[in-house]
Write an enzyme that holds these catalytic residues in place. Structure first.
Site, short mmCIF file in Angstrom:
data_model
loop_
_atom_site.label_atom_id
_atom_site.label_comp_id
_atom_site.label_asym_id
_atom_site.label_seq_id
_atom_site.Cartn_x
_atom_site.Cartn_y
_atom_site.Cartn_z
N HIS A 235 0.83 -1.21 0.00
CA HIS A 235 0.00 0.00 0.00
C HIS A 235 0.87 1.26 0.00
CE1 HIS A 235 -2.72 2.91 2.41
NE2 HIS A 235 -3.04 2.98 1.14
CA CA Z 1 0.45 -0.34 -4.27
#
Ligand code: CA
Ligand code: ZLM
Ligand code: ZN
Length: 390
Positions: free
Chosen positions: A182
């Site tokens: 992320h």
């Molecule tokens: Ca990513």
């Protein structure tokens, strides 16, 4: 010998400093700056360097990095030495700034950080000054670094610094992150503004996969007075996603985002740990599918800043980034998928010597992303986009 012609109608700039590649995170640390050497060797063996404007990245200045990072943190970064990890008088700062196994203190750390950050800042400025339509810094893309904290192999957030440059010229910038992790640092840096739309595709498993953020409903703080509400888009995935599903998902999500948000420029983080067989990743993507995302992003014809990121199986990282360089030069159909005899370190590419080796069947993970799950993600992104105006 191979030579790639300059693309017609636009310019591509390449930003790199070979001094970055000489830094070592330590013995068995997964991050290997040396993968950049391998990438450059491939790019040169194909003659792609003839088709770009090459720039030696300069070191970002302290002041440039201070546009995002706190002075206390930069001061620490500038003066730490290997060994400080165990020095009592530094232990408070080591803890406070999150240094440790993931983010070790190694020789030349500040130099390393300022060089990769300088490459991204330079690349962004080339786009702003209309001196390039596409600018590449494979040594950048270090998306986890926070204002006053190192995180996940990242110390200075070059992406944030690059976006801040682009925001001087463009009312809206879109950030896309295809690293398997992320893009939390970039998301957080811009989560109170509507001038940056961040979109990250990643493996999500709150308690078992780093950094544990980026759930579907993590869309930016939804306080009624926060203009940045809804401007973080997260596409959480499970193990084993394959080429066809990922490309379809990327088209659906990114197509809708660009259409709605109408950015003036795009920053694309091309973390290669989303490839199959990555030492840390868990997806099943082939080099061609990873590249297809870059190709689709290019079709919008917007100023494009391309950075690297993760990628822990160096031979595949360099394959992907060399292939993606060829896509950005519109030379991917022209270059030979067999790796040229002339390439340095050619043995690393055996036994197949192909830019597109098949994924090893033994190491493939089961695809835990059913079609219905992916359809739900797209539906949810469409719903979120109703709150966003371009
Ligand atoms: Ca990513
Ligand atoms: N331990 N050595 C992606 C950043 C991922 C946090 C679990 C550290 C490793 C990993 C380091 C040699 C990007 C976590 C891990 C061990 C707490 C992560 C040093 C192996 C080693 O052998 C290793 C002593 C090290 C680190 C594995 N760390 C794997 N995964 C993640 C960070 C960065 O790709 O997104 C962008 C460049 N960290 O899972 C722990 C929770 C620290
Ligand atoms: Zn990663």
């Amino acid at each position: 010998t191979y030579q790639v012609a300059r693309p017609k109608g636009y310019r591509v700039s390449w930003h790199a400093n070979p001094a970055v590649e000489a830094h070592h995170f330590g013995q068995s640390h997964p991050m290997k700056p040396w993968r950049l050497t391998l990438t450059k060797q491939l790019v040169m063996a194909y003659g792609m360097h003839h088709a770009m404007d090459l720039y030696l990245a300069r070191a970002a200045t302290y002041e440039e990095m201070a546009e995002f990072h706190e002075a206390d943190y930069l001061d620490f970064l500038r003066q730490v030495m290997p060994g400080d990890m165990d020095r009592a008088e530094q232990s408070d700062n080591v803890v406070r700034f999150n240094f440790g196994d993931d983010c070790p203190i190694f020789d030349g750390l500040y130099n390393y950080c300022s060089l990769y950050a300088g490459g991204t800042v330079d690349a962004a400025r080339k786009l702003c000054n209309d001196q390039a339509e596409i600018a590449i810094n494979w040594s950048g893309g270090l998306h986890h670094a926070k204002k006053a904290e190192a995180s996940g192999f990242c110390y200075v957030n070059d992406i944030v610094l690059g976006i801040l440059q682009l925001l001087r010229h463009h009312p809206r910038v879109m950030y896309i992150d295809i690293d398997v992790h992320h893009g939390d640092g970039v998301e957080q840096a811009f989560w109170s503004t509507d001038r940056v739309l961040t979109v990250s595709f990643h493996k999500y498993d709150k308690d078992n996969f780093f950094p544990g953020t980026g759930a579907l409903d993590d869309t930016g703080p939804t306080h009624p007075l926060n203009p940045g509400a809804h401007h973080s888009i997260n596409v959480p995935l499970n193990d084993g996603i394959d080429d066809e599903s990922y490309i379809q998902l990327y088209h659906d999500v990114i197509g809708a985002c660009v259409e709605t948000y109408r950015p003036g420029a795009i920053v694309l983080q091309c973390g290669a740990d989303s490839l199959g067989c990555d030492r840390l990743g868990c997806f099943n993507l082939n080099v061609r599918a990873h590249g297809a995302c870059v190709a689709f992003t290019k079709t919008f014809g917007l100023p494009l800043l391309v950075v690297g990121g993760g990628g822990y199986t160096p031979r595949n990282v360099s394959r992907a980034w060399a292939h993606e360089t060829s896509i950005l030069l519109e030379a991917d159909q022209i270059i030979d998928p067999t790796i040229p005899d002339s390439v340095a370190f050619r043995t690393h590419f055996g036994p197949d010597y192909s830019l597109f080796p098949p994924l090893s069947e033994i190491r493939k993970l089961e695809n835990k992303n059913p079609r219905s799950y992916l359809a739900g993600l797209v539906e949810s992104v469409h719903e979120q986009l109703r709150y966003i105006k371009g």
